[in-house]
Design an enzyme around this catalytic site. Structure first.
Site, PDB file in Angstrom:
ATOM      1  N   SER A   1       0.839  -1.198   0.000  1.00 48.86           N
ATOM      2  CA  SER A   1       0.000   0.000   0.000  1.00 48.86           C
ATOM      3  C   SER A   1       0.876   1.251   0.000  1.00 48.86           C
ATOM      4  CB  SER A   1      -0.943  -0.007   1.197  1.00 48.86           C
ATOM      5  OG  SER A   1      -0.212  -0.168   2.393  1.00 48.86           O
TER       6      SER A   1
ATOM      7  N   ASP B   1       8.192  -3.011  -5.680  1.00 51.49           N
ATOM      8  CA  ASP B   1       6.822  -2.593  -5.388  1.00 51.49           C
ATOM      9  C   ASP B   1       6.419  -1.371  -6.203  1.00 51.49           C
ATOM     10  OD1 ASP B   1       7.130  -4.589  -3.578  1.00 51.49           O
ATOM     11  OD2 ASP B   1       7.180  -3.299  -1.806  1.00 51.49           O
TER      12      ASP B   1
HETATM   13  C1  GLA Z   1       9.130  -5.479   0.271  1.00 48.69           C
HETATM   14  C2  GLA Z   1      10.030  -4.482  -0.457  1.00 48.69           C
HETATM   15  C3  GLA Z   1      10.403  -4.979  -1.852  1.00 48.69           C
HETATM   16  C4  GLA Z   1      10.930  -6.410  -1.825  1.00 48.69           C
HETATM   17  C5  GLA Z   1      10.027  -7.309  -0.985  1.00 48.69           C
HETATM   18  C6  GLA Z   1      10.608  -8.674  -0.779  1.00 48.69           C
HETATM   19  O1  GLA Z   1       7.894  -5.562  -0.360  1.00 48.69           O
HETATM   20  O2  GLA Z   1       9.414  -3.223  -0.549  1.00 48.69           O
HETATM   21  O3  GLA Z   1      11.339  -4.105  -2.449  1.00 48.69           O
HETATM   22  O4  GLA Z   1      12.252  -6.442  -1.355  1.00 48.69           O
HETATM   23  O5  GLA Z   1       9.736  -6.758   0.284  1.00 48.69           O
HETATM   24  O6  GLA Z   1      10.747  -9.326  -1.986  1.00 48.69           O
END
Ligand code: GLA
Length: 388
Positions: free
Chosen positions: A128, A173
């Protein structure tokens, strides 16, 4: 399972009531990740997709240099000046962190009004925060005609997370939120930032998220620790192989020779990452061939690595993955995202979903005392303007 569709009129009307003008409306989705976890900050590969849960912002310029924010979900407002942005350890960090980065990079912006809303479950590992950052950067880029290409916006949103939220996250993300494509997963090389869209053709199989309702309070500190442990492993390999930059350059053989003799824990962490990168490449081939069985088996292996070697799972998520592991209707399952709670991602035969959800919810409650929430996700487009 029916999905509730977000009603964009709500945020629009709210904005008009508060500020009396017409806003620009932007949507930016949350994400799932099929495989490739904790690989992004090691310059490896990931396979995320944007989902039908999103952050929404309504935004318009102001005549002065003030920023007026309102979060509908929290019924909370916040006002500050462009020249006095501060970290508050709350939702405003994801908005102001982006503004801060724009100012640091010398972009010309003035004050604005913004209403934030969304339907991504917070703390469930669906990113989010990245969705909010991407919606804000996209909205401000449009509003102030900054001309930033999508990849620049992604990097800026990631920098905002580093500086204002204090999590040294990778790029997955923000990238998935911005670049998502309906019906497709994105295979991203986190080193070169080259990517390709792979159609998520899974005849009769859906992506089911099971939310453990364990919130990941440990997540940010442990996340940063994992990152340091990987860097330590790279450092030890580098002493013998100077051209090594990240775990992307490291083989299992190198780990055995240069890391294992130094520290068993660091070795375990690095081994998981190196194996996950190999697994992801093979999993992408499975997906392209439509071999969802093989893809699913790799997801279980990933979970095992995340739980036993990388140690970022928790007992509730382990329970969820273990419970479905012998169910022939579940092709693959694993913890998803940063870890320490949130959701498991499951590839499940559509016909079996209702029964599975009913059964596992009951058993999960008995085993943990916690309520289980289940969502079937649809794969949607990334960040974009909504038509007024
Ligand atoms: C979180 C982080 C990502 C990634 C994941 C694990 O979501 O924001 O950048 O490292 O964990 O894969």
């Amino acid at each position: 399972m029916e999905l509730n569709k977000y009603n964009i009129e709500l945020i629009k009307e709210n904005f008009q009531q508060l500020f009396g003008t017409e806003p620009l409306l932007v949507r930016s989705p949350g994400r799932i990740n099929i495989i490739g976890e904790h690989t992004d900050y090691n310059e490896g590969f990931v396979l995320p997709a944007a989902i039908d849960k999103a952050a929404y912002v309504a935004v318009a310029k102001r005549e002065d240099n003030n920023i007026h924010l309102y979060a509908r979900s929290f019924r909370e407002e916040y006002t500050c000046s462009l020249t006095a942005l501060s970290r508050r350890k709350t939702w405003t960090d994801y908005v102001l962190g982006v503004v801060d980065q724009l100012l640091i990079k010398g972009h010309n912006i003035t004050g604005f009004n913004l209403v934030l809303d969304g339907d991504i479950i917070i703390g469930a590992g669906l990113s989010s925060s990245a969705a909010v950052e991407c919606s804000v950067i996209y909205a401000l880029n449009t509003l102030f005609e900054l001309g930033l290409p999508k990849m620049e916006m992604v990097k800026l949103a990631q920098a905002a997370e580093h500086s204002f939220a204090g999590v040294k996250c990778g790029i997955m993300d923000q990238f998935a939120s911005m670049f998502g494509k309906k019906g497709h997963a994105i295979q991203l090389d986190c080193r070169s930032l080259e990517y390709n869209y792979i159609p998520l053709h899974m005849e009769g199989i859906s992506v089911l998220l099971l939310n453990s309702n364990v919130s990941h309070s440990l997540a940010s500190s442990e996340y940063n620790t994992r990152r340091e442990q990987c860097e330590q492993g790279v450092g030890w390999v580098k002493e013998f192989v100077p051209e090594t930059v990240s775990l992307r350059d490291v083989t299992l053989n190198m780990l055995d020779r240069y890391v294992l003799p130094k520290d068993a824990l660091i070795y375990k962490r690095c081994k998981y990452v190196v194996e996950e990168n190999i697994r992801l490449q093979a999993a992408c081939d499975d997906l392209k061939k439509g071999d969802i069985h093989s893809l699913g088996e790799k997801m279980f292996l990933t979970h095992n690595g995340l739980s036993k070697e990388y140690e970022v799972s928790c007992k509730e998520i382990d329970w969820l993955v273990n419970y479905v592991s012998n169910n022939s209707a579940v092709l693959g399952a694993r913890m998803m995202g940063g870890g320490f709670g949130g959701c498991s991602i499951n590839l499940v035969k559509e016909k079996a979903i209702d029964n599975l959800v009913e059964d596992i919810s009951k058993k999960y409650k008995e085993a943990t005392g916690l309520t289980l929430d289940a969502y079937v996700v649809q794969i949607e487009n990334g960040t974009g303007k909504m038509l007024n």
